[in-house]
Enzyme design. Structure first.
Site, PDB file in Angstrom:
ATOM      1  N   GLY A  11       0.824  -1.212   0.000  1.00 38.21           N
ATOM      2  CA  GLY A  11       0.000   0.000   0.000  1.00 38.21           C
ATOM      3  C   GLY A  11       0.850   1.250   0.000  1.00 38.21           C
ATOM      4  O   GLY A  11       1.831   1.341   0.738  1.00 38.21           O
ATOM      5  N   ALA A  12       0.494   2.214  -0.849  1.00 38.87           N
ATOM      6  CA  ALA A  12       1.245   3.468  -0.921  1.00 38.87           C
ATOM      7  C   ALA A  12       0.375   4.651  -0.525  1.00 38.87           C
ATOM      8  O   ALA A  12       0.433   5.728  -1.100  1.00 38.87           O
ATOM      9  CB  ALA A  12       1.823   3.669  -2.323  1.00 38.87           C
ATOM     10  N   GLY A  13      -0.491   4.431   0.472  1.00 39.86           N
ATOM     11  CA  GLY A  13      -1.183   5.553   1.107  1.00 39.86           C
ATOM     12  C   GLY A  13      -0.199   6.270   2.023  1.00 39.86           C
ATOM     13  O   GLY A  13       1.018   6.036   1.947  1.00 39.86           O
ATOM     14  N   ALA A  15       0.442   5.832   5.131  1.00 36.11           N
ATOM     15  CA  ALA A  15       1.181   4.916   6.006  1.00 36.11           C
ATOM     16  C   ALA A  15       2.278   4.186   5.223  1.00 36.11           C
ATOM     17  O   ALA A  15       3.449   4.204   5.606  1.00 36.11           O
ATOM     18  CB  ALA A  15       0.205   3.912   6.633  1.00 36.11           C
ATOM     19  N   ASN A  38       1.785  -1.474  -4.744  1.00 32.96           N
ATOM     20  CA  ASN A  38       0.569  -0.657  -4.764  1.00 32.96           C
ATOM     21  C   ASN A  38      -0.246  -0.980  -6.009  1.00 32.96           C
ATOM     22  O   ASN A  38       0.292  -1.273  -7.061  1.00 32.96           O
ATOM     23  CB  ASN A  38       0.926   0.838  -4.739  1.00 32.96           C
ATOM     24  CG  ASN A  38      -0.265   1.704  -4.370  1.00 32.96           C
ATOM     25  OD1 ASN A  38      -0.870   1.509  -3.306  1.00 32.96           O
ATOM     26  ND2 ASN A  38      -0.629   2.630  -5.234  1.00 32.96           N
ATOM     27  N   LYS A  39      -1.569  -0.868  -5.867  1.00 31.12           N
ATOM     28  CA  LYS A  39      -2.474  -1.178  -6.968  1.00 31.12           C
ATOM     29  C   LYS A  39      -2.234  -0.252  -8.166  1.00 31.12           C
ATOM     30  O   LYS A  39      -2.241  -0.682  -9.311  1.00 31.12           O
ATOM     31  CB  LYS A  39      -3.908  -1.003  -6.456  1.00 31.12           C
ATOM     32  CG  LYS A  39      -4.986  -1.447  -7.406  1.00 31.12           C
ATOM     33  CD  LYS A  39      -6.347  -1.316  -6.719  1.00 31.12           C
ATOM     34  CE  LYS A  39      -7.483  -1.588  -7.676  1.00 31.12           C
ATOM     35  NZ  LYS A  39      -8.792  -1.356  -7.052  1.00 31.12           N
ATOM     36  N   VAL A  82      -2.971  -6.745  -4.342  1.00 27.53           N
ATOM     37  CA  VAL A  82      -2.766  -7.809  -3.365  1.00 27.53           C
ATOM     38  C   VAL A  82      -4.021  -8.686  -3.322  1.00 27.53           C
ATOM     39  O   VAL A  82      -5.134  -8.186  -3.223  1.00 27.53           O
ATOM     40  CB  VAL A  82      -2.486  -7.232  -1.967  1.00 27.53           C
ATOM     41  CG1 VAL A  82      -2.342  -8.346  -0.941  1.00 27.53           C
ATOM     42  CG2 VAL A  82      -1.233  -6.357  -1.992  1.00 27.53           C
ATOM     43  N   GLU A 171     -17.064  17.349   5.458  1.00 30.27           N
ATOM     44  CA  GLU A 171     -16.170  18.082   4.543  1.00 30.27           C
ATOM     45  C   GLU A 171     -16.708  18.022   3.117  1.00 30.27           C
ATOM     46  O   GLU A 171     -16.575  18.970   2.348  1.00 30.27           O
ATOM     47  CB  GLU A 171     -14.750  17.515   4.623  1.00 30.27           C
ATOM     48  CG  GLU A 171     -14.042  17.862   5.925  1.00 30.27           C
ATOM     49  CD  GLU A 171     -12.522  17.745   5.821  1.00 30.27           C
ATOM     50  OE1 GLU A 171     -12.055  16.724   5.281  1.00 30.27           O
ATOM     51  OE2 GLU A 171     -11.816  18.667   6.264  1.00 30.27           O
TER      52      GLU A 171
END
Lengths: 403, 403
Positions: A11-13, A15, A38-39, A82, A171
């Protein structure tokens, strides 16, 4: 374990990306191989998605190519989805391959959680990623574009119904209050024909803020034409709208968005991890209980505060701080040194209410509202960009819009 | 007739707006009352609608408020829809009123003409006005926005099918050839997945140009990924696409646009006017035959060339020149002087093929292609704006994009 350990980050968010960044800052390619999976080939600012969904910023302003912020000579970048984590074999199954690891960081983020409300999955949009968010803004604009072309256009088709008055929901309606008048001018539609309706089961909005700020937010949004209905539980979502309350009132809209809850990535459950309310509880060192080499951070884990009475609210700020600890703890594991327990340094929370209004609580209790809060929110957004890609990225995609 | 004659102009397209403009330039409010009736409070550049439909310009760039270009102190502006013209009573029925006249100028423009092709009206979009054109660009973008959000997205949903290879059809696919790569980048879709298909019954495109220019246009568009199928008559339009030729081949697309023909406003037929191929034949002085005080100009009339062998092709240039003659002829009628016969001063024709390519034939036979033609097209578009609203309008909405 091979002589050179292999660290895989999923994951490349905020975190995962921050973890990978810190690892390649602290370790040379000779000391460890860092693999970031990452996707997509881009990272996006998940906290900006409500703006993409409202159409107040372009999808491209909310994302950055991963190879622009992670040097591909220092980390292996794998763009794949993944499928499952086989922790007993220390292996991750991808759609187009398999990858083994010595250390694993699971930062696979979240999905929308409809808590089983009937029809929600089929009939409501969710603000989950770039694809789903820009679909919402296009769907809204399409309703406006169609309206004057139809003989007996359904007036409810212009309405936008938002379920949930948490961070994202509020928001989002704040951005809509900015965007809808623009759309009305562009498509020659009277503003009074369009309803922006927020529906919340709880008796107040933005529960993470103190009552006075939450009241300020509600009144400010109502002044700008947002209808907010609290204590209104959604019983069902149909293609026409929400059915709410015991009276089963049908509130109709052409655009229906659910923002009422999230859960950790479904990959975790599929991999047989112990789930508690949709996420994994982790130890204070951010490892999954009973696992030596497996960390779970960001929006797919619960990290409990030091008093142990409640988990921290999931934010980008939290995710990035967790990433710092994880990078250090992996290095500690490599050196067989003791691990550090995570301590959250809360710098405060600011919610935007559109472009030029907001509420915030910073520096242990100092409260902000209005333009100051909106300005502070942009400072925070720019800081997040800075942490992702440095000053260059802030210049390129930063929120330097005048306010 | 009262002492002060009342001149009513129906329609604020190029023909009607120019007529009203000329009349108030040449006549003081004491000499005549000029009334301009239009459905909307804005004029739009009808020759720019293909750009609105492709999404390469904003709808607002293609329109201007009528009150910004016609001084409301010098003319009465009525924003209403014409229902019927009762010429024997010298009266026009509007949706919200009735208006009498001494002199009438009918400049109500055109509607799409599907020549009775089965299913075309129900299943294809038409580039008719601001509302219908911006709906097309939104519909296209919506197909792109949805694509990556669907499990088994229909690959044909991204295709854009354009019936008709006249001016509008070809200029439209030229803009699409610019726009589609932008949409592909914005929505992470491979360009090769999107087909832009132009279908034409005749054996060539743009028949108003000589063969070499028409061939240039076809080859230039094909190089930029437009499929052009000539000699392919459309038998039927279904929700899925066009059925073409004797083999009844189904060509599928998520966006279907018909540009293959126009006819004069249906108000004329409803008012009992003599229609020839969808329009009214007018005398050389631009009056309807056997009518003293009724002029029909722009896209709802046929004006025949001096040799009488064919009507002039309907263009904005023609409409504005007709308007000049009509203003003068009305003044001549008021003074009981002889009327002038219309003579067309053809300044040439240029078709754009997107932002930076085009073909043109100007100055009696001089031919242009490529960037020069594209530049000339922008000069023409700016000249049209200049005639509508002067230098100020050119500065505000002119096509000063670099090329």
């Amino acid at each position: 374990m091979s002589t050179k350990p292999k660290i895989v980050v999923l994951g490349a968010g905020h975190a995962g990306l921050t973890t990978a960044k810190k690892l390649i800052q602290k370790l040379s390619p000779e000391q460890a191989e860092v693999v970031l999976v990452n996707k997509h080939n881009y990272h996006y600012e998940a906290t900006w998605l409500h703006e993409v969904a409202a159409g107040t910023i372009s999808p491209n302003d909310a994302r950055v190519m991963i190879s622009d912020v992670i040097n591909p000579n220092k980390a292996t970048l794998v763009y794949d989805t993944v499928v499952e984590i086989k922790k007993d074999e220390k292996r991750v199954v991808l759609e187009n391959g398999d990858i083994t690891y010595d250390y694993l960081v699971v930062a696979l983020g979240w999905k929308s959680n409809d808590f089983g409300i009937k029809g929600m999955g089929e009939n409501a949009f969710a603000i989950e990623d770039i694809d789903s968010s820009r679909l919402i803004s296009e769907h809204i604009e399409y309703q406006f574009a169609k309206f004057n072309n139809e003989e007996n256009a359904d007036p409810d088709s212009l309405n936008i119904l938002v379920g949930g008055a948490g961070f994202t929901g509020i928001e989002f309606v704040g951005e809509l209050a900015d965007k809808v008048p623009q759309l009305c001018r562009k498509y020659d539609i009277d503003r009074s024909k369009v309803k922006i309706i927020n529906i919340e089961a709880a008796p107040s909005i933005l529960p993470m803020f103190e009552q006075d700020l939450s009241t300020y937010a509600r009144e400010a949004l109502e002044e700008r034409g947002v209808e907010i209905r609290m204590a209104a539980p959604i019983k069902e979502c149909t293609p026409e709208g929400f059915i709410i309350g015991e009276e089963k009132e049908l509130v109709k809209a052409g655009t229906i968005v659910w923002t009422g809850g999230v859960k950790g990535s479904p990959i975790l459950e599929k991999s047989g991890f112990d789930m508690v309310k949709g996420k994994v509880n982790v130890n204070p060192d951010l490892r999954m209980p009973d696992e030596e080499d497996l960390f779970v951070i960001g929006d797919c884990s619960w990290v409990w505060d030091n008093e142990g009475d409640r988990p921290y609210a999931p934010t980008a700020q939290l995710a990035m701080q967790e990433a710092d600890y994880v990078a250090d703890n992996i290095i500690a594991l490599m050196k067989k040194e003791p691990l550090k327990n995570f301590v959250f340094d809360n710098k405060g929370t600011v919610a935007s209410l559109g472009h030029s209004d907001g509420i915030g609580s910073i520096f242990s209790g100092y409260k902000l509202t209005g333009k100051k809060a909106a300005a502070m929110k942009k400072v925070i957004d720019n800081r997040s960009l800075y942490l992702v890609g440095g000053a260059k990225l802030v210049l390129k995609k930063g929120k330097v819009r005048p306010f």
